[in-house]
Design an enzyme around this catalytic site. Structure first.
Site, PDB file in Angstrom:
ATOM      1  N   GLU A   1      -0.773  -8.810   4.975  1.00 23.73           N
ATOM      2  CA  GLU A   1      -0.622  -8.937   6.426  1.00 23.73           C
ATOM      3  C   GLU A   1      -1.962  -8.941   7.154  1.00 23.73           C
ATOM      4  O   GLU A   1      -2.041  -9.295   8.338  1.00 23.73           O
ATOM      5  CB  GLU A   1       0.280  -7.817   6.966  1.00 23.73           C
ATOM      6  CG  GLU A   1      -0.362  -6.447   7.105  1.00 23.73           C
ATOM      7  CD  GLU A   1      -0.472  -5.666   5.822  1.00 23.73           C
ATOM      8  OE1 GLU A   1      -0.882  -4.486   5.889  1.00 23.73           O
ATOM      9  OE2 GLU A   1      -0.146  -6.216   4.741  1.00 23.73           O
TER      10      GLU A   1
ATOM     11  N   HIS B   1      -3.347  -5.804   1.086  1.00 23.01           N
ATOM     12  CA  HIS B   1      -2.659  -6.003   2.363  1.00 23.01           C
ATOM     13  C   HIS B   1      -2.585  -7.487   2.745  1.00 23.01           C
ATOM     14  O   HIS B   1      -3.483  -7.998   3.431  1.00 23.01           O
ATOM     15  CB  HIS B   1      -3.403  -5.257   3.477  1.00 23.01           C
ATOM     16  CG  HIS B   1      -3.262  -3.781   3.438  1.00 23.01           C
ATOM     17  ND1 HIS B   1      -2.307  -3.106   4.169  1.00 23.01           N
ATOM     18  CD2 HIS B   1      -3.955  -2.840   2.764  1.00 23.01           C
ATOM     19  CE1 HIS B   1      -2.430  -1.806   3.955  1.00 23.01           C
ATOM     20  NE2 HIS B   1      -3.420  -1.616   3.096  1.00 23.01           N
TER      21      HIS B   1
ATOM     22  N   CYS C   1       0.843  -1.193   0.000  1.00 20.16           N
ATOM     23  CA  CYS C   1       0.000   0.000   0.000  1.00 20.16           C
ATOM     24  C   CYS C   1       0.888   1.256   0.000  1.00 20.16           C
ATOM     25  O   CYS C   1       1.532   1.535  -0.997  1.00 20.16           O
ATOM     26  CB  CYS C   1      -0.975  -0.045   1.174  1.00 20.16           C
ATOM     27  SG  CYS C   1      -2.404   1.040   0.992  1.00 20.16           S
TER      28      CYS C   1
END
Length: 229
Positions: free
Chosen positions: A199, A197, A89
């Site tokens: 994560e 994302h 990002c």
């Protein structure tokens, strides 16, 4: 020695803890936390992660000021030595501003912040970030961005296609990105920038408390590649 990953924090980063938590959850080793004003990185790093957020409040352009932070000189030098770098990002925006990846991230085509889980197509497994996926596989990863519209000129886009350097492509219309590009690899395939994302999608499938588990394999890919090196 265990897996050594460093997560860089800039003023305005807000996914640095998420990244550190994901790296520890998958590797079993706490990530090192590095402040943007530091001039040096620890020796022997296996991965450098630039997290999401709004570095410097997206002043000037998203990632533009962060790319000039003292630590980025060390990141650029480490990348030149072959240390893997992951930018997610805002981290992807920083990588383009630092010229570690081609192109730029523009305002979303709909001029709105987008925050939802989207479908991605895995375009290549020929990288240390994507080897645990299947080429052509559809995965689900969250996005949260306002400036995620990937742009590059036609010659650059053709080169990325021809060299197999598009890691992920949106399987649906999300933000107007050229050719649906969601993630790009460097020429040596050791730097990955992506807007979604991973994560935020690392929970085991039986406990999808954090957006599912499709992002977990990205980190597992890195660990497997380093273990076999």
């Amino acid at each position: 020695m265990g897996f050594r990953a460093a997560v860089i924090t800039f003023p305005g980063s807000n996914c640095d803890r998420d990244m550190a938590v994901a790296l520890e959850a998958v590797s079993g080793t706490p990530a090192l936390r590095i402040w943007h004003g530091d001039a040096d990185l620890p020796e022997g790093l296996d991965l450098i992660a630039l997290p999401g957020g709004f570095s410097y409040g997206d002043y000037l352009r998203s990632g533009a000021m962060a790319a000039q932070s003292p630590i980025m000189r060390a990141v650029v030098a480490a990348a030149a030595r072959g240390v893997p770098v992951l930018g997610v990002c805002n981290g992807f925006q920083v990588l383009t501003e630092a010229r570690l990846l081609p192109g730029a991230l523009l305002r979303n085509a709909a001029q709105r912040f987008i925050c939802r889980t989207v479908s991605l197509t895995v375009e290549t497994t020929d990288s240390l970030f994507t080897s645990a996926y299947r080429a052509g596989e559809t995965i689900r990863i969250p996005v949260a961005h306002h400036d995620g519209n990937y742009y590059a000129d036609a010659a650059t886009l053709d080169a990325l296609e021809g060299e197999g350097r598009i890691a992920f492509r949106y399987a649906e219309e999300v933000n107007g990105s050229a050719r649906g590009i969601a993630g790009v690899l460097s020429a040596n395939r050791r730097i990955l920038g992506m807007m979604p994302h991973p994560e935020r999608a690392i929970e085991p499938a039986a406990h999808p408390a954090l957006g599912g588990a499709d992002g977990r394999r990205l980190f597992e890919s890195v660990l497997a590649a380093l273990a076999s090196a």
